[in-house]
Design a protein around this motif. Structure first.
Motif, PDB file in Angstrom:
ATOM      1  N   ILE A  44      34.484 -16.076  -3.379  1.00 15.56           N
ATOM      2  CA  ILE A  44      35.809 -15.520  -3.623  1.00 15.56           C
ATOM      3  C   ILE A  44      36.819 -16.610  -3.296  1.00 15.56           C
ATOM      4  N   LEU A  45      37.592 -16.999  -4.304  1.00 12.87           N
ATOM      5  CA  LEU A  45      38.573 -18.070  -4.159  1.00 12.87           C
ATOM      6  C   LEU A  45      39.981 -17.510  -4.271  1.00 12.87           C
ATOM      7  N   SER A  46      40.912 -18.084  -3.517  1.00 14.44           N
ATOM      8  CA  SER A  46      42.317 -17.720  -3.652  1.00 14.44           C
ATOM      9  C   SER A  46      42.792 -18.118  -5.039  1.00 14.44           C
ATOM     10  N   GLY A  47      43.446 -17.196  -5.739  1.00 11.11           N
ATOM     11  CA  GLY A  47      43.972 -17.491  -7.063  1.00 11.11           C
ATOM     12  C   GLY A  47      45.133 -18.460  -7.025  1.00 11.11           C
ATOM     13  N   TRP A  71      35.255 -11.077   3.684  1.00  9.34           N
ATOM     14  CA  TRP A  71      36.402 -11.970   3.838  1.00  9.34           C
ATOM     15  C   TRP A  71      36.248 -12.816   5.092  1.00  9.34           C
ATOM     16  N   VAL A 123      37.876 -18.071   0.268  1.00  8.97           N
ATOM     17  CA  VAL A 123      38.370 -17.071   1.219  1.00  8.97           C
ATOM     18  C   VAL A 123      37.318 -16.033   1.581  1.00  8.97           C
ATOM     19  N   LYS A 161      42.154  -9.880   4.015  1.00 11.71           N
ATOM     20  CA  LYS A 161      41.898  -9.656   2.598  1.00 11.71           C
ATOM     21  C   LYS A 161      42.970 -10.366   1.773  1.00 11.71           C
ATOM     22  N   VAL A 162      42.565 -11.005   0.686  1.00 11.83           N
ATOM     23  CA  VAL A 162      43.471 -11.722  -0.209  1.00 11.83           C
ATOM     24  C   VAL A 162      43.587 -10.921  -1.499  1.00 11.83           C
ATOM     25  N   GLN A 163      44.803 -10.785  -2.020  1.00 11.95           N
ATOM     26  CA  GLN A 163      45.038  -9.968  -3.216  1.00 11.95           C
ATOM     27  C   GLN A 163      44.734 -10.716  -4.524  1.00 11.95           C
ATOM     28  N   ASP A 164      45.252 -11.917  -4.693  1.00 13.57           N
ATOM     29  CA  ASP A 164      45.101 -12.679  -5.933  1.00 13.57           C
ATOM     30  C   ASP A 164      43.883 -13.584  -5.802  1.00 13.57           C
ATOM     31  N   VAL A 165      42.744 -13.166  -6.369  1.00 12.35           N
ATOM     32  CA  VAL A 165      41.511 -13.924  -6.185  1.00 12.35           C
ATOM     33  C   VAL A 165      40.814 -14.224  -7.511  1.00 12.35           C
TER      34      VAL A 165
END
Length: 44
Positions: A3-6, A27, A12, A31-35
Motif C-alpha cells: 500500500i503506497l501513499s498516492g 497500516w 504505508v 490509516k492513509v486515505q489516498d493510496v
C-alpha cells in the motif's frame, strides 16, 4: 500487495489476503486515505 501513499509514493502498509479470501490492510502508522496498491512481485 504493498500500500503506497498516492501523494508521496511512500510505502504505508501491506494488504494481507487471508486464506479464506478476505482482505485486510495492515497500516504502519495511521490509516492513509489516498493510496495506490502495488503487487509485491512488481518490486522483486
Amino acid at each position: 500487495m504493498r500500500i503506497l501513499s498516492g501523494i508521496s509514493g511512500e510505502l504505508v502498509g501491506y494488504l494481507y489476503e487471508w486464506n479464506n479470501g478476505d482482505l485486510q490492510p495492515a497500516w504502519f502508522d495511521d490509516k492513509v486515505q489516498d493510496v495506490l496498491f502495488e503487487p509485491i512481485s512488481a518490486t522483486a
